[in-house]
Design an enzyme around this catalytic site. Structure first.
Site, PDB file in Angstrom:
ATOM      1  N   GLY A  33       0.816  -1.209   0.000  1.00 18.56           N
ATOM      2  CA  GLY A  33       0.000   0.000   0.000  1.00 18.56           C
ATOM      3  C   GLY A  33       0.841   1.247   0.000  1.00 18.56           C
ATOM      4  O   GLY A  33       2.058   1.189  -0.182  1.00 18.56           O
ATOM      5  N   ASN A  34       0.192   2.382   0.183  1.00 17.71           N
ATOM      6  CA  ASN A  34       0.905   3.658   0.259  1.00 17.71           C
ATOM      7  C   ASN A  34       0.315   4.512   1.373  1.00 17.71           C
ATOM      8  O   ASN A  34      -0.691   4.153   1.975  1.00 17.71           O
ATOM      9  CB  ASN A  34       0.861   4.380  -1.095  1.00 17.71           C
ATOM     10  CG  ASN A  34      -0.552   4.735  -1.511  1.00 17.71           C
ATOM     11  OD1 ASN A  34      -1.193   5.602  -0.922  1.00 17.71           O
ATOM     12  ND2 ASN A  34      -1.058   4.036  -2.529  1.00 17.71           N
ATOM     13  N   ARG A  35       0.950   5.639   1.646  1.00 16.50           N
ATOM     14  CA  ARG A  35       0.598   6.445   2.816  1.00 16.50           C
ATOM     15  C   ARG A  35      -0.501   7.469   2.570  1.00 16.50           C
ATOM     16  O   ARG A  35      -0.767   8.296   3.436  1.00 16.50           O
ATOM     17  CB  ARG A  35       1.842   7.177   3.337  1.00 16.50           C
ATOM     18  CG  ARG A  35       2.905   6.257   3.868  1.00 16.50           C
ATOM     19  CD  ARG A  35       4.030   7.061   4.513  1.00 16.50           C
ATOM     20  NE  ARG A  35       5.187   6.229   4.766  1.00 16.50           N
ATOM     21  CZ  ARG A  35       5.289   5.398   5.798  1.00 16.50           C
ATOM     22  NH1 ARG A  35       4.297   5.298   6.665  1.00 16.50           N
ATOM     23  NH2 ARG A  35       6.369   4.664   5.945  1.00 16.50           N
ATOM     24  N   SER A  36      -1.131   7.456   1.420  1.00 15.49           N
ATOM     25  CA  SER A  36      -2.156   8.465   1.146  1.00 15.49           C
ATOM     26  C   SER A  36      -3.310   8.365   2.150  1.00 15.49           C
ATOM     27  O   SER A  36      -3.860   7.291   2.362  1.00 15.49           O
ATOM     28  CB  SER A  36      -2.699   8.288  -0.269  1.00 15.49           C
ATOM     29  OG  SER A  36      -3.752   9.202  -0.481  1.00 15.49           O
ATOM     30  N   ALA A  99      -4.140   7.856  -4.820  1.00 10.98           N
ATOM     31  CA  ALA A  99      -2.795   7.336  -5.061  1.00 10.98           C
ATOM     32  C   ALA A  99      -2.965   5.865  -5.452  1.00 10.98           C
ATOM     33  O   ALA A  99      -3.303   5.026  -4.616  1.00 10.98           O
ATOM     34  CB  ALA A  99      -1.946   7.474  -3.808  1.00 10.98           C
TER      35      ALA A  99
END
Ligand code: CTP
Ligand code: CA
Length: 229
Positions: A33-36, A99
């Site tokens: 995943g990502n930090r958005s 994102a």
């Protein structure tokens, strides 16, 4: 008498905005995943609602609550996000603020993988995800398609140059370039953006996400073709 700006420039329009960050499963309990946080996309949904639009928010793993008065569609993976955006592709305004994971994991296992199965030096094989924004933009359409780009480029001229190249590649009408640094973007309270069209920068905004979102919605409203009577 002084001219007053239209308070609801999106009245009678439909708008769909994606927000958050997609997750790609590795197994039933793990993901890439990502930090958005989704804060910017959620702020845009709220600003569009206040501007009079009928808003659908496609939320991918939001860390912030969805605003009242918008239709929320919750998704997790990039494939689910693509499907949800496709279902709303005929909206007057389509905004990709999410994102999106650029890659997904090959061979997702049905059961939780143990260390015994992984071994001591496991590798993940990834496959590139389809470009949702380019797919929404590169088709016969009458609506306005807006992309986002979070860039870490410190030099402003280079940043705009990258943004214009990305806008052209995606085939979108507008690209909101968001400066991401140590103190800007990704969950921070304040943000700084430039809105580009094919001719160059059409708007700049900095400050709290809610006020930046209002400025972006104003730029979108100005760019929409006048309504046919
Ligand atoms: N985007 C998308 N589908 C993808 C990747 C990105 O729709 N598979 C959208 C994002 O939601 C955003 C825009 O494209 O609106 C730009 O995302 P960005 O990650 O900056 O673009 P990429 O083409 O993935 O370029 P990069 O190599 O810089 O990550
Ligand atoms: Ca990307």
């Amino acid at each position: 008498p002084t001219e007053r700006a239209d308070a609801t420039p999106l009245a009678g329009r439909t708008l769909v905005v994606s927000a958050g960050g997609t997750r790609e499963p590795i197994d039933p309990v793990r993901f890439l995943g990502n930090r958005s946080s989704g804060a910017m996309g959620v702020a845009l949904a709220e600003a569009a609602r206040d501007a009079g639009a009928a808003v659908t928010l496609v939320g991918a793993n939001l860390h912030v609550p969805a605003p009242d008065g918008v239709a929320l569609v919750e998704v997790e993976t990039t494939a689910q996000l693509a499907e949800a955006m496709e279902a709303h592709a005929d909206a007057d305004v389509v905004v990709m603020a999410a994102a999106v994971a650029d890659y997904r994991v090959d061979g997702v296992s049905d059961g939780k993988r143990s260390k015994e199965e992984w071994g001591s030096q496991p590798t993940l094989t990834l496959t590139e995800n389809p470009d949702i924004l380019a797919g929404l933009a590169h088709r016969a359409r009458q609506n306005l398609v807006v992309g986002f780009a979070a860039e870490t480029e410190p030099d402003d001229t280079a940043l705009i140059h990258r943004g214009r190249a990305k806008l052209a590649r995606k085939g979108a009408d507008l690209l909101v370039v968001n400066r991401v640094g140590h103190a800007e973007g990704f969950g921070d309270v304040t943000t700084r953006v430039s809105v580009l069209d094919a001719s160059g920068v059409i708007a700049e905004s900095a400050g709290a996400k809610a006020s930046v979102a209002r400025d972006i919605i104003d730029a979108i409203a100005e760019h929409l073709a006048p309504r046919e009577e």
